[in-house]
Design an enzyme around this catalytic site. Sequence first.
Site, PDB file in Angstrom:
ATOM      1  N   GLY A  33       0.863  -1.195   0.054  1.00 20.88           N
ATOM      2  CA  GLY A  33      -0.133   0.090   0.007  1.00 20.88           C
ATOM      3  C   GLY A  33       0.906   1.264   0.028  1.00 20.88           C
ATOM      4  O   GLY A  33       2.086   1.247   0.048  1.00 20.88           O
ATOM      5  N   SER A  35       2.714   4.844   0.970  1.00 20.94           N
ATOM      6  CA  SER A  35       3.360   5.151   2.394  1.00 20.94           C
ATOM      7  C   SER A  35       2.338   5.940   3.122  1.00 20.94           C
ATOM      8  O   SER A  35       1.402   6.538   2.581  1.00 20.94           O
ATOM      9  CB  SER A  35       4.381   6.255   1.979  1.00 20.94           C
ATOM     10  OG  SER A  35       5.089   6.719   2.941  1.00 20.94           O
ATOM     11  N   GLY A  36       2.103   5.785   4.399  1.00 17.02           N
ATOM     12  CA  GLY A  36       1.037   6.367   5.244  1.00 17.02           C
ATOM     13  C   GLY A  36      -0.046   5.634   5.204  1.00 17.02           C
ATOM     14  O   GLY A  36      -1.090   6.233   6.080  1.00 17.02           O
ATOM     15  N   SER A  37       0.000   4.525   4.543  1.00 14.67           N
ATOM     16  CA  SER A  37      -1.372   3.743   4.468  1.00 14.67           C
ATOM     17  C   SER A  37      -1.946   3.052   5.995  1.00 14.67           C
ATOM     18  O   SER A  37      -2.918   2.600   6.221  1.00 14.67           O
ATOM     19  CB  SER A  37      -1.516   2.719   3.451  1.00 14.67           C
ATOM     20  OG  SER A  37      -0.515   1.812   3.512  1.00 14.67           O
ATOM     21  N   GLY A  38      -0.772   2.834   6.769  1.00 12.61           N
ATOM     22  CA  GLY A  38      -0.700   2.078   7.990  1.00 12.61           C
ATOM     23  C   GLY A  38      -0.371   0.633   7.861  1.00 12.61           C
ATOM     24  O   GLY A  38      -0.459  -0.089   9.124  1.00 12.61           O
ATOM     25  N   LYS A  39       0.682   0.336   6.817  1.00 15.26           N
ATOM     26  CA  LYS A  39       0.943  -1.112   6.716  1.00 15.26           C
ATOM     27  C   LYS A  39       1.962  -1.499   8.009  1.00 15.26           C
ATOM     28  O   LYS A  39       1.513  -2.541   8.779  1.00 15.26           O
ATOM     29  CB  LYS A  39       1.848  -1.061   5.691  1.00 15.26           C
ATOM     30  CG  LYS A  39       1.271  -1.021   4.207  1.00 15.26           C
ATOM     31  CD  LYS A  39       2.190  -1.016   3.051  1.00 15.26           C
ATOM     32  CE  LYS A  39       3.326  -0.055   3.395  1.00 15.26           C
ATOM     33  NZ  LYS A  39       2.873   1.438   2.995  1.00 15.26           N
ATOM     34  N   SER A  40       2.882  -0.399   8.536  1.00 15.31           N
ATOM     35  CA  SER A  40       3.781  -0.935   9.463  1.00 15.31           C
ATOM     36  C   SER A  40       3.215  -0.772  10.903  1.00 15.31           C
ATOM     37  O   SER A  40       3.349  -1.783  11.686  1.00 15.31           O
ATOM     38  CB  SER A  40       5.049   0.091   9.608  1.00 15.31           C
ATOM     39  OG  SER A  40       5.794  -0.229   8.293  1.00 15.31           O
ATOM     40  N   SER A 107       6.082  -1.758  -2.240  1.00 11.08           N
ATOM     41  CA  SER A 107       6.157  -2.959  -3.443  1.00 11.08           C
ATOM     42  C   SER A 107       5.103  -2.113  -4.389  1.00 11.08           C
ATOM     43  O   SER A 107       4.167  -3.086  -4.398  1.00 11.08           O
ATOM     44  CB  SER A 107       5.958  -4.360  -2.784  1.00 11.08           C
ATOM     45  OG  SER A 107       5.009  -4.280  -1.847  1.00 11.08           O
TER      46      SER A 107
END
EC number: 2.7.1.25
Length: 194
Positions: A33, A35-40, A107
Amino acid sequence: MAENIHPIHDRLVQRNEREAANGHRGGVVWMTGLSGSGKSTIAAAAERKLFERGIFAQVLDGDNVRHGLNANLGFSLEDRVENTRRVAEVAKLFVQTGCLVICSFVSPTRELRAAVQAIIGAEDFFEVYVNTPLEICERRDVKGLYAKARAGELKNFTGIDSPYEAPEHPFLDLKTAELTIDQAADILIESLPL
């Protein structure tokens, strides 16, 4: 050099033995997703919840691999591809230990994610689309990257002047604009075939 390497795989503890001891199967959750989507953040919450349930899990994300394993790589297209390839190979090794690996990486292309799936194996690859609208990602912008990209200070930034290709058929589509972190982590965990 490779001719001097003698495989010992048949003498090592096998994956099925490790999974039986762990009480769950291994696999790779590939969170993609913007950057800033909440993945991490979702990955960390899911890892904590899995740990509390006795699940052997490990998060790999851009921050923890770029400070060590991939410290020599930049952000050119070639370096991004190599970064992703290395992460996929490391994740595959973790899977052989029966670990559930949660990978959190932009990615941005389908081709790149297909290459990851080819390394890991389709049966162990669970693509999760952290589906967050660009305007929400920009509002979050905890690292200030969108602001720099909009100001022209950061080139080839995914979602601004470099494209992001959303997965066509992800294992899970997490629409984070409608979910709390805990809800997203719970949905992710409940969807996994542990």
